[in-house]
Design an enzyme around this catalytic site. Structure first.
Site, short mmCIF file in Angstrom:
data_model
loop_
_atom_site.label_atom_id
_atom_site.label_comp_id
_atom_site.label_asym_id
_atom_site.label_seq_id
_atom_site.Cartn_x
_atom_site.Cartn_y
_atom_site.Cartn_z
N CYS A 165 -4.00 7.87 -0.07
CA CYS A 165 -4.00 6.41 -0.16
C CYS A 165 -5.28 5.89 -0.81
CB CYS A 165 -3.82 5.78 1.23
SG CYS A 165 -5.06 6.26 2.43
N GLU A 180 -0.87 4.50 -3.77
CA GLU A 180 -0.64 5.79 -3.13
C GLU A 180 -0.40 6.80 -4.25
OE1 GLU A 180 0.15 7.10 1.12
OE2 GLU A 180 -0.41 5.18 0.25
#
Length: 363
Positions: A321, A355
């Protein structure tokens, strides 16, 4: 939670910027061009959290959000187009309901949790004790809205219905069922999460050896990846996530996964036989033939010791992330592993967050 600048017309250009940013960060490692998985332009976010803001001089209250670092200038919210249609449908109905004192008195925060499968849970947070009168009113409201409700005040939590929502995600033709607990981390963008699971499933491939998974959470990736290998050893330190993962494994009849509540540091010690752990008493680590490791670490990425642990595997499947810490970790591993696949998953449209995923294979 701050409000993203919602502009569907700008989506394509913003996604190209993210793609270029990721490609630039991975360029020193001769990475292939990233595969890009787009998000729906609106109604993609399955979670939302709002503070309540009272107008000066009257009793009217509104959903409100704030820019990061500014807790004094509210952005009043009437609808929220990035949130799921279910959240948008529930927002005005809940606003009508908090006019009742048993539900609205000293209510200061509302949290919505929904799923692609249509389930919904609302958490109501109070600056006062909640009691039997609250529970009676909440039971009537939950029935009216078709949701579960959780009330929270200092030192107290009352659940009306369930304290989790149920999700169904389709991966490689199979439907996986998930319990997603209130208060625990879940992927906010369900459509992109489903694409991410599919990519990870394909990238890992069909294997005859075993998989180690670090930071497994509620088993989001564990369930589909377990169908690709002989056995899985999964680790997680959050007790609520461990409980949810165990329930999800049982609900999906996945029986080749052993889950232990250990940190990555503790697991490293166990694998290196530095010291024994009671939580591993029923697990024979020497029975595993690990060929792959799957990691989905927090924003800080993997610490150096965990990075060294992953180096011993033929394949490292890494979901990140934070592309900056991903690049830092790859720099540590680059002398022994090369990037064979990489991907961008647009979990967070209209923000700079992204992401990403890489498959690293031994040189």
């Amino acid at each position: 939670m701050s409000r993203p600048q919602f502009d569907p017309a700008a989506y394509a250009a913003q996604l190209e910027d993210k793609k270029a940013r990721l490609a630039g960060l991975l360029a020193p490692f001769a990475a292939p061009a990233p595969e890009v998985f787009e998000s729906p332009r609106e109604h993609y976010r399955l979670r939302a959290e709002f503070r309540l803001w009272r107008e000066t001089g009257n009793e009217n209250r509104h959903y409100a959000m704030f820019e990061q670092g500014d807790k004094h200038t509210p952005i009043l919210i009437e609808d929220f187009p990035i949130a799921s249609r279910r959240i948008n449908e529930l927002m005005p109905r809940l606003k009508d309901a908090w006019a009742e004192p048993a539900l609205g008195f000293k209510l200061f925060q509302v949290e919505f949790l929904t799923t692609l499968a249509g389930d919904a849970l609302i958490t109501l947070c109070y600056h006062r004790p909640i009691d039997a009168a609250w529970q009676q009113a909440a039971e009537a409201l939950a029935a009216e809205l078709g949701v579960s409700l959780v009330g929270r005040s200092r030192g107290k939590r009352i659940v009306v219905g369930r304290d989790y929502v149920e999700e169904e995600l389709l991966v490689a033709g199979r439907r996986f069922r998930y319990r997603q607990p209130e208060g625990a981390f879940t992927q906010p963008n369900g459509e992109v999460n489903q694409k991410m699971l599919g990519w990870a499933y394909e990238a890992l491939g069909e294997r005859e050896d075993d998989l180690l998974e670090l930071y497994c959470g509620n088993g989001n990736f564990t369930l589909p990846l377990a169908t690709r290998v002989r056995k899985v050893l999964a680790t997680e330190i959050s007790k609520s996530s461990v409980n949810a993962a165990l329930a999800n494994l049982a609900d999906n009849a996945v029986d080749n996964v052993s889950l232990v509540r250990l940190s990555a540091e503790e697991l490293t010690q166990a694998l290196n036989e530095v010291r024994p752990f009671r939580r591993l008493a029923d697990i024979d680590l020497k029975s595993y033939a690990f060929g792959s490791v799957f990691v989905d670490p927090p924003r800080a990425g993997m610490d150096p010791d965990t990075c060294e642990l992953t180096r011993r595997f033929e394949r490292i499947l890494y979901i990140s992330c934070n592309p900056e810490t991903l690049a830092q970790n790859i720099a540590q591993l680059h002398d022994t592993h090369r990037i064979s696949r990489c991907a961008l998953f647009d979990q967070f449209p209209y923000t700079h967050h992204m992401e990403s995923g890489v498959l690293l294979e031994r040189r």
